[in-house]
Design an enzyme around this catalytic site. Structure first.
Site, PDB file in Angstrom:
ATOM      1  N   GLU A 199       0.827  -1.209   0.000  1.00  0.00           N
ATOM      2  CA  GLU A 199       0.000   0.000   0.000  1.00  0.00           C
ATOM      3  C   GLU A 199       0.862   1.260   0.000  1.00  0.00           C
ATOM      4  O   GLU A 199       1.859   1.343   0.725  1.00  0.00           O
ATOM      5  CB  GLU A 199      -0.905   0.014   1.243  1.00  0.00           C
ATOM      6  CG  GLU A 199      -1.883  -1.154   1.263  1.00  0.00           C
ATOM      7  CD  GLU A 199      -2.981  -1.009   2.320  1.00  0.00           C
ATOM      8  OE1 GLU A 199      -4.022  -1.625   2.146  1.00  0.00           O
ATOM      9  OE2 GLU A 199      -2.774  -0.279   3.316  1.00  0.00           O
ATOM     10  N   ARG A 241      -1.765 -11.028   2.960  1.00  0.00           N
ATOM     11  CA  ARG A 241      -2.932 -11.924   2.814  1.00  0.00           C
ATOM     12  C   ARG A 241      -3.713 -11.482   1.590  1.00  0.00           C
ATOM     13  O   ARG A 241      -3.399 -10.467   0.978  1.00  0.00           O
ATOM     14  CB  ARG A 241      -3.826 -11.784   4.042  1.00  0.00           C
ATOM     15  CG  ARG A 241      -4.141 -10.314   4.257  1.00  0.00           C
ATOM     16  CD  ARG A 241      -5.195 -10.066   5.291  1.00  0.00           C
ATOM     17  NE  ARG A 241      -5.231  -8.672   5.715  1.00  0.00           N
ATOM     18  CZ  ARG A 241      -5.846  -7.688   5.082  1.00  0.00           C
ATOM     19  NH1 ARG A 241      -6.480  -7.922   3.955  1.00  0.00           N
ATOM     20  NH2 ARG A 241      -5.815  -6.456   5.542  1.00  0.00           N
TER      21      ARG A 241
END
Ligand code: ADP
Length: 464
Positions: free
Chosen positions: A275, A292
């Site tokens: 991110e 994940r």
């Protein structure tokens, strides 16, 4: 290939994983709490085992019960989905000790990335740009003041163990710092059991851009483009799209390469998301890596034509990635809207209830990921997300129109949802132009709710 796996999750993501497993000929063991006996994932799995009472701590977070269920049913691997145990390094390690493959990266990598302050240091070493910030954990308020002074206000206090937007506080002036630190720390202790804090420069009016990566056990790492998750409420994503309106091909390439580097530097395996926040000048900064599968992964699947769960399972079985970087081309435009059982007029308060009537939309370029059915009673014990609506179309404008149509078709009665608010967002001129930041909802909520209340739709500028 794997023959049987346990899915350590519930709701739409458990259903999503089970569907792909069955397409691949992999048997599935569902686990469920007593509150979830009537849930769809229990019905769809090859077999199902009750692992405890409604409270997640006693069921979906009950490591012993889950491991026992996996061993007793002869599973080879555990897919943790997202949330619950998906980023729990202890659990990943226990799986390995029990001879079960944890579908995800190693416990060491999860530990390193789960500690955001440590992840920052690693990225600095790897040459990935990070937001200017403190060196490691803050020792006390005095040190925080010193560091904030050096970085320059405004700053953002963040919990090292943070997630879901909790344990964060913006600070615009030195006199606000001590009380903000105490409040954020208290929230972090309550949510994560750890009060370690660090601080970063607050990037003003940023976009949230994240890159999906996939890494196999043979050292291959590929990124699958970006997702723009700038539309958020309380630092939680509400609408995601791919590709992003604001990335040039050159910026996409640079950020994609940084994401690949981030995965390579820690010896990553499986699906992961890197991110970034992107400022108004095209500068991008790493904020965190999620180790994940993410809620918003379907938008990437729509534009790349790849099944990410299938790829996770192949990687876990030791197979090489089924594609190389040059195979990944983003086709058309995809948008996802999260439908939560909540009341946007009451600060997005969760509002569980019984699903009285349900009509899920369909048609060309439409995908609905949900575990909902008519008569289903939402449990107050779990997340309020009830469905993900995903559309794919040749252009952004066509995808927006498709999503409006999909939201108009959706009928859920029995509790309020954010569907109508999302519908309004898709008419907002700034959204249409693609000119907005993570503050969009904060800035426009009042106006959007007013449009909702009066049933008035603004004239759109989409044809211009
Ligand atoms: P969490 O793990 O709690 O989701 P993140 O670090 O991913 O926390 O941040 C959540 C959101 O907060 C981001 O999507 C972004 O909108 C905002 N954010 C995070 N770091 C910064 C920053 N340094 N400046 C501005 N906004 C930020």
């Amino acid at each position: 290939m794997l023959k049987r796996i346990l899915v350590a999750n519930r709701g739409e993501i458990a259903v999503r994983i089970i569907r792909t497993c069955h397409e691949m000929g992999i048997e599935t063991v569902a686990v469920y709490s007593t509150a979830d006996a009537q849930s769809l994932h229990v019905q769809l799995a090859t077999m199902a085992i009750c692992i405890g009472p409604a409270k997640a701590a006693q069921s979906y977070l009950n490591q012993t019960a889950i491991l026992t269920a996996a061993l007793e049913t002869g599973c080879e691997a555990i897919h943790p989905g997202y949330g619950f145990l998906s980023e729990n390094d202890e659990f990943a390690e226990l799986c390995t000790r029990c001879g079960l493959k944890f579908i995800g990266p190693s416990a060491d990598v999860i530990r390193q990335m789960g500690n955001k302050a440590a992840a920052r240091s690693l990225m600095i070493q790897a040459g990935v740009p990070v937001v200017p910030g403190s060196q490691g954990i803050l020792e006390n308020a005095e040190q925080a003041l010193e560091q904030a002074q050096q970085i320059g206000y405004p700053v953002l206090l963040k919990a090292s163990a943070g997630g879901g937007g909790r344990g964060m506080r913006r600070v615009f002036a030195p006199e606000e710092l001590a009380s903000a630190l105490a409040a954020a720390q208290a929230e972090a202790v309550a949510c994560f059991g750890c009060g370690d804090m660090y601080l970063e420069k607050l990037i003003l009016s940023p976009r949230h851009i994240e890159f999906q990566i996939m890494a196999d056990q043979h050292g291959n790492v590929v990124h699958l483009g970006e997702r723009d998750c700038t539309i958020q409420r309380k630092n939680q994503k509400l609408l995601e799209e791919s590709p992003s309106r604001v990335l040039t091909p050159a910026l996409r390439q640079a950020m994609g390469q940084a994401a690949v580097k981030a995965a390579q530097c820690c010896g990553y395996e499986g699906a992961g998301t890197v991110e970034f926040v992107l400022d108004a000048h095209g500068n991008y900064y790493f904020i965190e890596m999620n180790t994940r599968i993410q809620v918003e992964h379907p938008v990437t699947e729509m534009v790349t034509g790849r099944d990410l769960i299938r790829e996770q399972l192949r990687i876990a079985a030791g197979l090489p990635l089924s594609f190389s970087q040059s195979d990944i081309q983003l086709q058309g435009h995809a948008i996802e809207v999260r439908i939560n059982a909540e009341d946007p007029t009451k600060g997005f308060a969760p509002a569980p209830g019984r699903t009285e009537f349900l009509h899920l939309p369909g048609g060309c370029g439409v995908r609905v990921d949900s575990a909902l059915y008519a008569g289903y009673e939402l449990s107050p014990y779990y997340d309020s997300m009830v469905a993900k609506l995903i559309v794919h179309a040749p252009t952004r404008l066509l995808a927006i129109r498709r999503m409006r149509r999909v939201l108009e078709e959706l009928i859920i009665t029995g509790y309020p949802t954010g569907a109508d608010l999302a519908h309004m967002i898709l008419y907002h001129p700034d959204f249409l132009k693609g000119e907005y930041s993570t503050a969009f909802l904060e800035e426009h909520l009042e106006q959007l709710l007013e449009w909702l209340e009066t049933g008035w739709l603004p004239k759109t500028q989409e044809e211009s």
